[in-house]
Write an enzyme that holds these catalytic residues in place. Structure first.
Site, mmCIF file in Angstrom:
data_model
loop_
_atom_site.group_PDB
_atom_site.id
_atom_site.type_symbol
_atom_site.label_atom_id
_atom_site.label_comp_id
_atom_site.label_asym_id
_atom_site.label_seq_id
_atom_site.Cartn_x
_atom_site.Cartn_y
_atom_site.Cartn_z
ATOM 1 N N TRP A 144 0.818 -1.206 -0.114
ATOM 2 C CA TRP A 144 -0.168 -0.110 -0.085
ATOM 3 C C TRP A 144 0.767 1.044 0.140
ATOM 4 C CZ3 TRP A 144 -1.511 2.862 4.986
ATOM 5 C CH2 TRP A 144 -0.675 2.730 6.020
ATOM 6 N N ASP A 145 2.108 1.153 0.350
ATOM 7 C CA ASP A 145 3.030 2.324 0.142
ATOM 8 C C ASP A 145 2.788 3.066 -0.983
ATOM 9 O OD1 ASP A 145 3.741 0.052 1.882
ATOM 10 O OD2 ASP A 145 5.818 0.707 1.989
ATOM 11 N N LYS A 199 2.491 0.565 16.231
ATOM 12 C CA LYS A 199 3.518 0.623 15.378
ATOM 13 C C LYS A 199 3.513 2.054 14.471
ATOM 14 C CE LYS A 199 6.207 -2.413 12.051
ATOM 15 N NZ LYS A 199 5.696 -3.321 11.024
ATOM 16 N N GLN A 200 2.345 2.279 14.136
ATOM 17 C CA GLN A 200 2.021 3.526 13.630
ATOM 18 C C GLN A 200 0.585 3.985 13.884
ATOM 19 O OE1 GLN A 200 1.665 3.622 9.050
ATOM 20 N NE2 GLN A 200 2.032 1.542 9.043
ATOM 21 N N GLU A 245 0.350 -2.496 12.457
ATOM 22 C CA GLU A 245 0.394 -3.895 12.808
ATOM 23 C C GLU A 245 0.616 -4.415 14.277
ATOM 24 O OE1 GLU A 245 3.470 -4.623 10.015
ATOM 25 O OE2 GLU A 245 1.917 -4.831 8.460
#
Lengths: 990, 990
Positions: free
Chosen positions: B364-365, B604-605, B492
């Site tokens: 998806w980056d 994580k984000q 994640e």
């Protein structure tokens, strides 16, 4: 499946036709073992290694390790696989008639029988075979894995009735190489092979006429010694003994000119470095064989029969009614006995010693499904199974550390104590195994009375599992409740959830029990406690913190449904489309991605219902009913661990036909290959479960503080049930029939037991005989229209309100209000007047009406009791029948007071405490439970349809008064017709 | 890390010391590529295959497959691995001085420089080396992967200043075998090797003096042709050309007696069957080489420089202030440009063409982190990246079917369109990628104006992703809200949850946008729609059902915290113990089991914050602030995708130093090897993210309907920022400094843009100059103590109540009530009298007091306005400064009415609509937002401490009246001192 059914011989499993397609399945079915050594029922005459007839010899807990390879790994994933090794075959005996080899796939089979003789503990074969070239022979063999000689197996075979041949030859082999493992990649429930050859041959030779083989596992560094001795008994002479590349052969010949019958005994002995020093193995194998040779095959078979007699004397469960089920339960308990480790170093694998499924790993199955059978029959084996857990406690401590936890985290699946589960959402996440082990200790010690086990091993496990829960969970900031997040319960169709109900309540039980045990031992044996607490660094206040966590344990509950939620989010999930799922899509796990399964309300097994059973005393009957009714329809039956539990709970809740249906699925799961995977091995947990279904389900056994209680509820198809229970050293013989239960103390101290809630004492010398026929013990009355007719008072109160407020109201409208609550009644009245009011105003008006009503009923007197009631109550009282009032009216106590009946009622159910009104059975279930009687021993009197429905749902005999109650079991025109004697009779006949 | 820093040359990355330990890392850093072909910066003189200097040549999307092996597999797990192949090395040129081999690990390095010349798009090396035996040479090389010739690479090298040797020899090789892949098992973020040799050599030969090599992947059946041509330019003669077992060598020699300088050009060409017919490959390679040989190396380098000039003219971002950052952003956008596929058949890998990390997969980056850069600079590349998604739509449809879903389910990671994620909790469960792709389409078409893309490809993706959401989610039974269960969001560190906020809101956006697009196209082009809807079986009512699901999308929200919950259960999880986590335990994923991470509040984000950014218009500013403030402290920074987004949101919310700190982490993530894994390749998403941080963060770009809006907020360390934006065909030059922003239309049609919320037009020929200095645009007033002193009325009202009810009350007590709500005030009063009352009674009394108060204030008149206020408001009005009232009092409108000021206020915030009172900034943030101004262009007037705190938290200049407000930015003794001119000046200086 019907076609595959073995004949309903209650003592044997008989295969009377050779069908190659059944070879794999029946190799599992015909396994024989003794808890240490297991042999699949492969055909001795076929060569090893052929996948078509997958042989298997296993030593329980003898395993190899290899790297666990992950497509995508992460921290803490187990690095090591463990596989119970399929050992090189030693059973092979090839036969030649002249030079024509004996093989069932060729020639003609004239007679055929293979029989697992459960009474004797032996596997026998007998067949009459004609070769393609017309030679004939009768072949007989007996295979025995000795219970009294754990390291020994015997194959005793004979050839007779030979025609057309001049010479017979028998080659008895023992293989030396690695055996390929079965490996069906597409099904995660089967085992998988290694890349390397796991078993190295260190030495192979012929010593003193015997084959001697020494092997070593490559990674796990276990040693194995195998010895084989072939003794020709009749008509045979040894021709050669040769060590080949992959095997050692002994060849025997016999001439038809000399002899008509040829007999050979083959002794096989195994010792491994798990139970012996490596250096001693050769000597141990050798003496085992010497002893066997000296004693002879007949003696070994005699010992086996004797051992089995003791086994069946102790453990037999006799079903009078269905031979298939009789065969099934005997097969199941025999398989348990054949598979359970007995030395504290090994346990009982998911497939026992029958196959390679689940790679020979030990699961929670032991404590939850298997230990009860052993506890009540062979407590010394139950203890050894638990002792195994203690033996792996240090590995569990290490695993806890890897998972950033305190205490010990037992592996979800393992052989050597190291976690071997490769899929953590249905592996390590099943933390509940720790509580299950604690539960196993609790049940074992309570039933057996072996409290010493706690001091030697149990208490340490309890401390470390409690520590695990304390660090895994936390006290929530907002409400202070103890929560356990990111776990998977026994139902693997839901994974990584918060506050799985089963996990939380089992953890609470673990914590509370640990606290009790430690506190108890501290008082009882201060010296032991002092040493123990120092060794474990057990702080003074730790146990009480466990109790606090247990007390504050968060247990998800759906208030609207009045059902325990399987976890925090379960009730918010989408319902599975059962109608849109064709039968071939089951088991779901083989046809749907885990993400699809996980996001739906669909169960592999109902774990809330399992908790209802395991921690029975923590639940009300109505709660169990609601939980069962919610989860049962969501349960796929994809797990072999499920139907036995469903059967037990259906039994307890009076759903007798359901209970029976589930039992049928459990008791012959393997013999009928219901899940189509018996080829991988039998289903040990389901086997234990089938025993549970009978004992806990149909016999209704529960145990608390060493006191056994029974509540017999035999299936309609059965005439009787017999079994024995060993409890705290006393052996109780239980015989149940359709009409009575007979409890006889065979040995040991006097026992206190309960039969249908009533306590009795059983002593040596006289049997306790109890009726199992429903017997009237209590009558539960509705109030309005049964005891009195307060409908008139309601009418008057509504009338007064209506006049004041200017609503229209009439007797016709009043009729509509029967059985309807206050606020709903007002709404009906307002609707007739076409009036709509705000909620607060309606509440106000309903309050006024209630005041009027209370004023009116305060003037009630015994004159208001309906005709016949006083006499009926009098009859009941005089025969000591309990009386309960179950009215939805919150004014009931006042009415009863006014009627002068306060002293007549043993209990009055508080309507305010109910979660649901009639037709929900809650009020009646509660009444029976509070009185302490089985619903089937109670009758209820009702005048309304909703009330009758509630009684039926509660499993209580319903007496209906008047036309609205015409659905009742017994319908009367008026209360005048109530008759105690008649009611007793009617009830008895149900 | 400081030690490893490259010198701050703003146009080059220079390595000026040979350090073997940096070889791996710098092989990534010095990769060169053109979107099709990529070459790691391995040293040409070292032999291939050595792990110490891991070379790598990649063709974007050229991959091999192999079986995906699972320790425990399940239905629907991807069966195939895909790995972007490391191709056999063609860069090798070994050098001998006489017979002494050139090797940097031996001898002495007298001069050394390796430089990635970003301006030119070339990698150069120059060094002076002395051999162990004392021979010397200067070696220079230029490596070029041509942008204008996608299939061609050139290595141009020379040797000069040779001493001590009589002869030099250069052996130029091209390898033919399989190259080992890097494989670091313990880190799931790196690639892994195959068991088989993936690339078979079909043919290797020397044709026309060139090496020709034809290879084929074993499983994926892709063909590859490689051609190498060595052209000696000066002082060299070819000695031999030999085909060896593993390579083809061309050997050249030069005599020092003849010449002092030796030059060799090496052309390398690749063609694969992805973009060419297999049969054409030989011819294509050959003509590519012929053309190169004809044109010559100089021409190829000239082309490259020219191409790069155009690149930098378009895409350069100039930072005036920090050279390290200037170097960083240039390096990052250059890497993006080097890595992105340009032909709709390939995409941009997570590590670009720099290394094997993540196996060359596309994530998806692309849509979320990379496409904006291309959309605003090279929209044709953005289109091709999206076109790639269209090219794999059929595979996505198949995957949806496997997952029992409708529509299309795009793979979480893939090369060929097939899902290649082996760990579904952080793979397939990340369904959000489907919404991300839709978002990418939406952003691209809106910014570029390329609406044709919708008809050709986009609309079909939108339909199929919408169908996915419709079948994945469901309308909840109870509330009808649309729910999506068992998913994993971008964060994640939490997996398989219900209603991940990011997933749900992005799905809602996808559904709504799809509906809009389909409806729009149906109206615009009925013929297209007719064919399209038939082809896709699109039902008439489908799009409106999507809209319904979008509208009813369930979005978890924690009302108490007033924060969006990351998912249904996030807020109930235990907080991570950050203080107990030492730095070496990061990244957590390498030190904690997933179950440990999953059950805690740790990120994580921050995906809620990411949603705040991506769907900016759907959130109020105060909501963004609250979400940011909640999640930011929980974010580990373990993801390279995180700090850029945190930087943008910190910028937007006025947390300028935080924004800068996060930016610093992003912009040099690779050059400074912050995550210590650059050896595996550069972090493409973070590189795109660093561009986002500048353009969306510091320049404050947002786009809606083709209209650009800017809100410059440069870091303190910067003096200026320049960049260009291509929007719907127009090129806008943007120059921002500390005081102003200059917008210049370089080409294209007139643009409408917004600067700090104000709309402007920009035309060719004249620049738009806007101030970036705060400028007073609005004043937000508190009421009580600022506009009027209603404290007296409160006193009177309380007094009246106190007298009536018999409480004690005084002016002293009244003082305690300043800024306190009604009910709390009453409680304080009651406490003084030692009275305790039930809640209902307190509410009644507070209601009475309020009635008294309202009676009193109804008598208010303009006389009650505090001194100076009328004049001050007059000054503001006359200069068109907006005026807002932000009072917590629900009576404010009545008071303002009584004071005769109703017409003066542009807006009055409805206190009842607020979730939190002062000191929460909500009321002020809301006022500024409603007026449409940046908080930094507003001032607020307050008399209470809580009010001043609220203003500060809102980022609004605070004017304090009286001693209680002494913490304000500007403190006045009384309202008399309010002065418009002075306030303007003060604000400007902030």
């Amino acid at each position: 499946m019907q076609d595959n059914k073995f004949p309903p011989d209650v003592w044997s499993i008989i295969e009377n036709k050779y069908q190659p397609e059944d070879l794999e399945k029946n190799a599992s079915i015909f396994f024989i073992g003794n808890g240490y050594l297991g042999m699949r029922g492969g055909l001795a005459e076929t060569t090893g290694g052929s996948l078509d007839s997958h042989k298997g010899t296993f030593i329980n807990g003898f395993y190899e390790t290899g790297p666990q390879l992950y497509a995508e790994s992460a921290y803490g994933f187990p690095e090591e696989r463990q596989v119970m090794l399929n050992l090189p075959d030693s059973t092979e005996i090839r036969i030649y008639l002249d030079d024509e080899p004996f093989c069932l796939d060729n020639g003609r089979i004239l007679e055929y029988e293979r029989s697992l003789m459960m009474k004797e503990g032996l596997l026998s074969r007998e067949l009459l075979w004609e070769s393609p070239e017309g030679r004939r022979m009768r072949f007989r063999s007996i295979r025995c894995v000795s219970f009294s000689r754990q390291h020994l197996a015997l194959i005793s075979c004979s050839i007779s009735e030979v025609t057309g041949a001049r010479r017979i030859r028998m080659i008895s082999s023992c293989y030396t190489g690695t055996v390929s493992h079965k490996n069906r990649k597409s099904d995660p429930r089967t085992g998988a092979g290694f890349v390397h050859l796991p078993l190295e041959c260190v030495d192979k030779k012929i010593v003193g006429g015997r084959a001697a083989l020494y092997q070593r596992t490559v990674n796990s560094a276990l040693s194995l010694g195998t010895g084989v001795s072939n003794i020709p008994l009749q008509g045979l002479r040894q021709i050669s003994a040769e060590v080949h590349q992959d095997r050692i052969d002994f060849t025997f010949e016999g001439d038809l000119s000399d002899e008509r019958t040829f007999k050979l005994d083959k002794y096989i002995a195994y010792y491994s470095s798990i139970e012996a020093h490596s250096g001693d193995i050769a000597e141990l194998v050798s003496s085992e064989l010497s002893r066997a040779e000296n004693d002879g095959g007949e003696e070994i078979l005699r010992e086996q029969r004797e051992h089995m007699k003791r086994f069946w004397d102790t453990a037999d469960v006799v079903i009078d009614g269905e031979d298939f089920q009789q065969q099934g339960i005997r097969y199941n308990i025999f398989a348990l006995y054949q598979s359970a480790g007995r030395d504290g170093r090994r346990n009982i694998a998911a497939k026992g010693l029958s196959g390679e499924g689940y790679e020979g790993h030990y699961f929670w199955d032991t404590e939850i499904y298997v230990i009860p059978f052993f506890t009540y029959n062979f407590p010394e084996i139950a203890r050894e199974l638990l002792q195994y857990r203690y033996s792996i406690l240090d590995q569990a401590r290490k695993r806890a550390e890897v998972l950033s936890e305190k205490g010990a985290l037992f592996p979800w699946r393992t052989i050597n104590g190291v976690e071997a589960s490769a899929y953590f959402p249905a592996g390590t996440a099943q933390y509940h195994i720790n509580a299950d082990i604690a539960y196993g200790i609790q049940q074992y010690t309570s039933s057996s009375g072996d409290f010493d086990f706690l001091k030697s091993s149990g208490a340490e496990i309890l401390v470390e599992t409690s520590r695990l829960w304390m660090s895994l969970g936390f006290f929530g900031k907002e409400d202070g409740r103890f929560r356990i997040n990111s776990v998977t319960g026994p139902d693997e169709y839901t994974a990584i959830v918060n506050n799985n109900y089963f996990t939380n309540i089992m953890a609470a039980n673990n914590l509370e029990y640990s606290c009790d045990v430690i506190n108890g031992l501290r008082t009882e044996d201060p010296a032991w406690y002092a040493a123990f607490s120092i060794r474990l660094g057990l702080a003074e206040d730790e146990p009480e913190l466990w109790r606090k966590a247990a007390e504050l344990m968060y247990l998800p509950y759906d208030a609207e449904l009045a059902v325990h939620s399987q976890d925090d989010s379960f009730m918010q999930k989408e319902l599975w489309d059962f109608t849109g799922t064709p039968p071939e899509k089951y088991p779901l796990l083989l046809h749907y991605h885990p993400l699809v399964i996980y996001r739906h309300q669909v169960l592999k097994q109902p774990d809330v219902v399992l908790a209802n059973f395991l921690l029975s005393g923590r639940f009300t009957r109505i709660q169990k009913m609601r939980d069962f009714d919610y989860y049962n329809p969501l349960t796929t039956g994809d797990s072999s661990l499920s139907p036995c539990i469903q059967s037990i709970m259906a039994s307890e809740l009076g759903r007798h036909s359901e209970a029976y249906d589930y039992f049928v699925k459990t008791v012959r799961m393997d013999l009928d290959d219901i899940n189509l995977n018996v080829a991988d091995g039998v289903h040990i947990a389901a086997m234990g479960g089938s025993w549970l279904s009978i004992i806990y389900g149909f016999a209704g056994l529960r145990e608390s503080g060493g006191i056994l209680s029974f509540d017999p509820r035999l299936p309609d198809a059965w005439n009787g049930l017999e079994f024995r229970i060993l409890s705290r050293g006393s052996v109780l013989q239980v015989e149940m029939s359709r009409k009575k239960a007979v409890y006889t103390l065979v040995s040991g101290d006097e026992l206190i037991l309960k039969h249908r809630g009533i306590e009795h004492r059983v002593k040596i010398g006289s049997s306790l005989v109890c009726s199992t026929v429903p017997r009237l013990r209590a009558v539960i009355f509705d109030l309005d229209g049964v005891i009195t007719d307060s409908a008139e008072y309601h009418y008057l109160a509504w009338k007064k309100l209506a006049v004041e407020e200017g609503f229209s109201f009439s007797r016709e409208i009043n009729e509509k209000l029967r059985g309807i609550g206050r606020l709903e009644s007002l709404e009906i009245i307002l609707e007739f007047s076409g009036i709509s009011l705000p909620k607060a105003e309606k509440e106000r008006l309903a309050g006024i009406k209630n005041n009027y009503y209370r004023e009116l009923i305060s003037r009630m007197s015994p004159r208001d009791i309906l005709s016949g009631i006083n006499d009926f109550i009098g009859e009941l009282k005089s025969d000591n029948i309990k009386i309960a009032l179950a009215s939805a009216s919150k004014n009931a106590p006042e009415v009863i007071e006014g009627l002068g009946l306060s002293d007549s009622f043993d209990i009055i159910i508080d309507a305010a405490s109910l979660e649901k009104g009639k037709p929900d059975p809650e009020i009646f279930v509660l009444a029976a439970e509070k009185l302490g009687f089985s619903p089937s021993d109670c009758a209820g009197v009702e005048d309304a349809e909703a009330g009758v429905s509630a009684l039926k749902a509660a499993g209580i005999f319903s007496v209906g008064i008047g036309p609205a109650a015409s659905g009742a079991d017994w319908v009367l025109g008026s209360t005048d017709e109530l008759d105690y004697a008649l009611l007793r009779k009617k009830l008895k006949r149900t």
